[in-house]
Design a protein around this motif. Structure first.
Motif, PDB file in Angstrom:
ATOM      1  N   LEU A 187      -1.777  -2.126  52.498  1.00 42.90           N
ATOM      2  CA  LEU A 187      -0.413  -2.048  51.969  1.00 42.90           C
ATOM      3  C   LEU A 187      -0.260  -0.826  51.051  1.00 42.90           C
ATOM      4  CD1 LEU A 187       2.313  -3.512  52.006  1.00 42.90           C
ATOM      5  CD2 LEU A 187       1.572  -4.760  49.966  1.00 42.90           C
ATOM      6  N   ALA A 188      -1.302  -0.545  50.274  1.00 44.27           N
ATOM      7  CA  ALA A 188      -1.252   0.619  49.379  1.00 44.27           C
ATOM      8  C   ALA A 188      -1.134   1.908  50.199  1.00 44.27           C
ATOM      9  CB  ALA A 188      -2.497   0.645  48.497  1.00 44.27           C
ATOM     10  N   ALA A 189      -1.914   1.992  51.287  1.00 42.39           N
ATOM     11  CA  ALA A 189      -1.862   3.197  52.126  1.00 42.39           C
ATOM     12  C   ALA A 189      -0.501   3.302  52.825  1.00 42.39           C
ATOM     13  CB  ALA A 189      -2.983   3.156  53.165  1.00 42.39           C
ATOM     14  N   TYR A 190      -0.005   2.158  53.275  1.00 43.24           N
ATOM     15  CA  TYR A 190       1.330   2.098  53.922  1.00 43.24           C
ATOM     16  C   TYR A 190       2.384   2.615  52.947  1.00 43.24           C
ATOM     17  CZ  TYR A 190       5.545  -0.547  55.450  1.00 43.24           C
ATOM     18  OH  TYR A 190       6.807  -0.944  55.804  1.00 43.24           O
ATOM     19  N   TYR A 191       2.341   2.114  51.713  1.00 42.18           N
ATOM     20  CA  TYR A 191       3.321   2.514  50.698  1.00 42.18           C
ATOM     21  C   TYR A 191       3.258   4.022  50.442  1.00 42.18           C
ATOM     22  CZ  TYR A 191       5.699   3.014  46.283  1.00 42.18           C
ATOM     23  OH  TYR A 191       6.540   3.458  45.295  1.00 42.18           O
ATOM     24  N   GLU A 192       2.053   4.529  50.230  1.00 46.89           N
ATOM     25  CA  GLU A 192       1.901   5.964  49.915  1.00 46.89           C
ATOM     26  C   GLU A 192       2.396   6.828  51.076  1.00 46.89           C
ATOM     27  OE1 GLU A 192       1.369   7.156  47.051  1.00 46.89           O
ATOM     28  OE2 GLU A 192       0.852   5.217  46.166  1.00 46.89           O
ATOM     29  N   GLN A 193       2.099   6.378  52.302  1.00 50.80           N
ATOM     30  CA  GLN A 193       2.529   7.146  53.473  1.00 50.80           C
ATOM     31  C   GLN A 193       4.060   7.209  53.554  1.00 50.80           C
ATOM     32  OE1 GLN A 193       0.997   5.585  57.181  1.00 50.80           O
ATOM     33  NE2 GLN A 193       2.549   6.631  58.402  1.00 50.80           N
ATOM     34  N   HIS A 194       4.705   6.067  53.436  1.00 50.70           N
ATOM     35  CA  HIS A 194       6.142   6.021  53.745  1.00 50.70           C
ATOM     36  C   HIS A 194       7.033   6.363  52.552  1.00 50.70           C
ATOM     37  CE1 HIS A 194       5.183   4.678  57.691  1.00 50.70           C
ATOM     38  NE2 HIS A 194       4.601   3.579  57.269  1.00 50.70           N
ATOM     39  N   ILE A 195       6.518   6.216  51.342  1.00 55.28           N
ATOM     40  CA  ILE A 195       7.371   6.547  50.195  1.00 55.28           C
ATOM     41  C   ILE A 195       7.604   8.067  50.152  1.00 55.28           C
ATOM     42  CG2 ILE A 195       5.614   6.852  48.357  1.00 55.28           C
ATOM     43  CD1 ILE A 195       8.814   4.781  47.962  1.00 55.28           C
ATOM     44  N   ALA A 196       6.706   8.798  50.833  1.00 56.20           N
ATOM     45  CA  ALA A 196       6.823  10.265  50.862  1.00 56.20           C
ATOM     46  C   ALA A 196       7.744  10.747  51.991  1.00 56.20           C
ATOM     47  CB  ALA A 196       5.430  10.876  51.049  1.00 56.20           C
ATOM     48  N   ARG A 197       8.223   9.830  52.822  1.00 59.57           N
ATOM     49  CA  ARG A 197       9.100  10.214  53.928  1.00 59.57           C
ATOM     50  C   ARG A 197      10.418  10.739  53.358  1.00 59.57           C
ATOM     51  NH1 ARG A 197       8.809   8.326  59.459  1.00 59.57           N
ATOM     52  NH2 ARG A 197      10.896   8.439  60.350  1.00 59.57           N
ATOM     53  N   PRO A 198      10.945  11.854  53.877  1.00 56.81           N
ATOM     54  CA  PRO A 198      12.159  12.420  53.275  1.00 56.81           C
ATOM     55  C   PRO A 198      13.304  11.423  53.116  1.00 56.81           C
ATOM     56  CG  PRO A 198      11.207  13.985  54.814  1.00 56.81           C
ATOM     57  CD  PRO A 198      10.383  12.730  54.916  1.00 56.81           C
ATOM     58  N   SER A 199      13.532  10.573  54.109  1.00 52.96           N
ATOM     59  CA  SER A 199      14.673   9.636  54.021  1.00 52.96           C
ATOM     60  C   SER A 199      14.516   8.665  52.856  1.00 52.96           C
ATOM     61  CB  SER A 199      14.805   8.830  55.325  1.00 52.96           C
ATOM     62  OG  SER A 199      13.654   8.014  55.520  1.00 52.96           O
ATOM     63  N   VAL A 200      13.267   8.358  52.517  1.00 53.99           N
ATOM     64  CA  VAL A 200      12.995   7.390  51.446  1.00 53.99           C
ATOM     65  C   VAL A 200      13.013   8.123  50.101  1.00 53.99           C
ATOM     66  CG1 VAL A 200      11.345   5.684  50.585  1.00 53.99           C
ATOM     67  CG2 VAL A 200      11.578   6.043  53.054  1.00 53.99           C
ATOM     68  N   LYS A 201      12.320   9.259  50.095  1.00 53.28           N
ATOM     69  CA  LYS A 201      12.127  10.015  48.839  1.00 53.28           C
ATOM     70  C   LYS A 201      13.452  10.549  48.292  1.00 53.28           C
ATOM     71  CE  LYS A 201       9.856  13.861  49.194  1.00 53.28           C
ATOM     72  NZ  LYS A 201       8.789  14.831  49.516  1.00 53.28           N
ATOM     73  N   GLU A 202      14.322  10.962  49.206  1.00 49.79           N
ATOM     74  CA  GLU A 202      15.556  11.609  48.746  1.00 49.79           C
ATOM     75  C   GLU A 202      16.510  10.651  48.052  1.00 49.79           C
ATOM     76  OE1 GLU A 202      17.334  14.068  51.773  1.00 49.79           O
ATOM     77  OE2 GLU A 202      15.497  15.264  51.850  1.00 49.79           O
ATOM     78  N   ALA A 203      16.329   9.364  48.271  1.00 49.45           N
ATOM     79  CA  ALA A 203      17.251   8.409  47.625  1.00 49.45           C
ATOM     80  C   ALA A 203      16.575   7.616  46.514  1.00 49.45           C
ATOM     81  CB  ALA A 203      17.848   7.476  48.669  1.00 49.45           C
ATOM     82  N   VAL A 204      15.411   8.097  46.036  1.00 48.16           N
ATOM     83  CA  VAL A 204      14.779   7.411  44.895  1.00 48.16           C
ATOM     84  C   VAL A 204      15.797   7.381  43.750  1.00 48.16           C
ATOM     85  CG1 VAL A 204      12.996   7.567  43.105  1.00 48.16           C
ATOM     86  CG2 VAL A 204      12.399   8.029  45.477  1.00 48.16           C
ATOM     87  N   PRO A 205      16.120   6.203  43.241  1.00 46.63           N
ATOM     88  CA  PRO A 205      17.189   6.124  42.235  1.00 46.63           C
ATOM     89  C   PRO A 205      16.752   6.584  40.852  1.00 46.63           C
ATOM     90  CG  PRO A 205      16.335   3.940  42.740  1.00 46.63           C
ATOM     91  CD  PRO A 205      15.594   4.887  43.635  1.00 46.63           C
ATOM     92  N   PRO A 206      17.700   7.060  40.070  1.00 48.43           N
ATOM     93  CA  PRO A 206      17.365   7.369  38.671  1.00 48.43           C
ATOM     94  C   PRO A 206      17.097   6.063  37.930  1.00 48.43           C
ATOM     95  CG  PRO A 206      19.744   7.504  39.037  1.00 48.43           C
ATOM     96  CD  PRO A 206      19.122   7.221  40.383  1.00 48.43           C
ATOM     97  N   PRO A 207      16.222   6.111  36.899  1.00 51.19           N
ATOM     98  CA  PRO A 207      15.979   4.875  36.120  1.00 51.19           C
ATOM     99  C   PRO A 207      17.281   4.356  35.514  1.00 51.19           C
ATOM    100  CG  PRO A 207      14.506   6.646  35.423  1.00 51.19           C
ATOM    101  CD  PRO A 207      15.490   7.255  36.361  1.00 51.19           C
ATOM    102  N   PHE A 208      17.288   3.089  35.143  1.00 53.09           N
ATOM    103  CA  PHE A 208      18.466   2.514  34.496  1.00 53.09           C
ATOM    104  C   PHE A 208      18.797   3.308  33.232  1.00 53.09           C
ATOM    105  CE2 PHE A 208      17.085  -1.486  36.705  1.00 53.09           C
ATOM    106  CZ  PHE A 208      18.214  -1.586  37.505  1.00 53.09           C
ATOM    107  N   PRO A 209      20.084   3.373  32.864  1.00 52.12           N
ATOM    108  CA  PRO A 209      20.468   4.072  31.632  1.00 52.12           C
ATOM    109  C   PRO A 209      19.616   3.591  30.450  1.00 52.12           C
ATOM    110  CG  PRO A 209      22.412   3.312  32.824  1.00 52.12           C
ATOM    111  CD  PRO A 209      21.221   2.774  33.560  1.00 52.12           C
ATOM    112  N   GLY A 210      19.170   4.558  29.642  1.00 55.59           N
ATOM    113  CA  GLY A 210      18.360   4.210  28.472  1.00 55.59           C
ATOM    114  C   GLY A 210      16.867   4.221  28.752  1.00 55.59           C
TER     115      GLY A 210
END
Ligand code: GSH
Length: 219
Positions: free
Chosen positions: A187-210
């Motif tokens: 699961l860790a390898a799966y996460y690292e592989q796919h979190i770097a995919r452009p479609s996923v990475k480009e929409a990483v949200p900003p942290p909550f205000p504060g």
């Protein structure tokens, strides 16, 4: 073609799923930032939840329905296989993740950090502690599911993967769930592989205000 609007807060894991879907399909969209239970959302979702979608005369609620629409209304890669078995397995993993993993285990746990409801706003330890055994079991379930191909279904990046990655992102940044994720090697390898995919990475949200980052350190 009218503009496709995704209505919702970028920090919502399900809003993020729809942004991944649009990116994978090559569909341009605009994000209309809105919190749950606000007039723009209530006008579309009968329960006031996000995401909601507007596309010309089409309005839709629920991430699964919105994904269905985008997958069918636009050309581009197929996100849920039309093969009966592969398509059904994709639905199976979306259902398990949405009804068991997200709703019953991950959401209460993540909420106990970000919306704790405690008098001093400190993490809600009873909710966290009660989630941990189930979280451990469900991480193990997901680890087994991705062990063979590093995808939930077959060898392609399907809607099942798009649906789970945003929730894994939040879990990866929290103390107990981050350690558990790292202890499940597939699961860790799966996460690292796919979190770097452009479609996923480009929409990483900003942290909550504060907050300056998503990471919350353990005690
Ligand atoms: N089943 C819905 C779940 C959407 C959902 O729970 N959205 C959250 C934000 S991530 C929300 O609107 N929460 C407000 C509420 O439940 O009242 C979907 O798949 O779209």
């Amino acid at each position: 073609m009218p503009e496709l609007q995704i209505i919702g807060a970028p920090q919502s894991n399900y809003v993020w799923v729809i942004r991944i879907v649009c990116h994978e399909k090559g569909v341009p969209y605009s994000l209309v930032p809105a919190m749950p239970h606000t007039p723009e959302v209530d006008a579309v979702h009968p329960l006031g939840k996000i995401p909601a979608l507007r596309h010309g005369n089409v309005t839709l609620a629920e991430s699964r329905a919105i994904s269905f629409y985008i997958d069918r209304a636009f050309s581009g890669p197929v996100l849920i296989s039309r093969d009966p078995t592969e398509g059904a397995l994709t639905e199976q993993w979306i259902s398990i993740v949405n009804t068991h993993f997200d709703a019953l285990v991950a959401r209460p746990y993540v909420g106990a950090y970000f919306f704790p409801g405690t008098p001093d706003n400190s993490p809600n330890r009873p909710v966290i502690e009660s989630a941990l055994p189930n979280l451990e079991a469900q991480f193990a379930m997901l680890d087994r599911a991705v062990a063979k191909t590093s995808h939930l279904v077959g060898r392609n990046f399907t809607l099942a993967d798009m649906n789970v990655l945003p929730m894994l992102f939040y879990l990866q940044h929290l103390p107990e769930s981050g350690s558990m994720l790292r202890c499940n090697p597939h699961l860790a390898a799966y996460y690292e592989q796919h979190i770097a995919r452009p479609s996923v990475k480009e929409a990483v949200p900003p942290p909550f205000p504060g907050r300056s980052s998503w990471t919350i350190q353990g005690e």
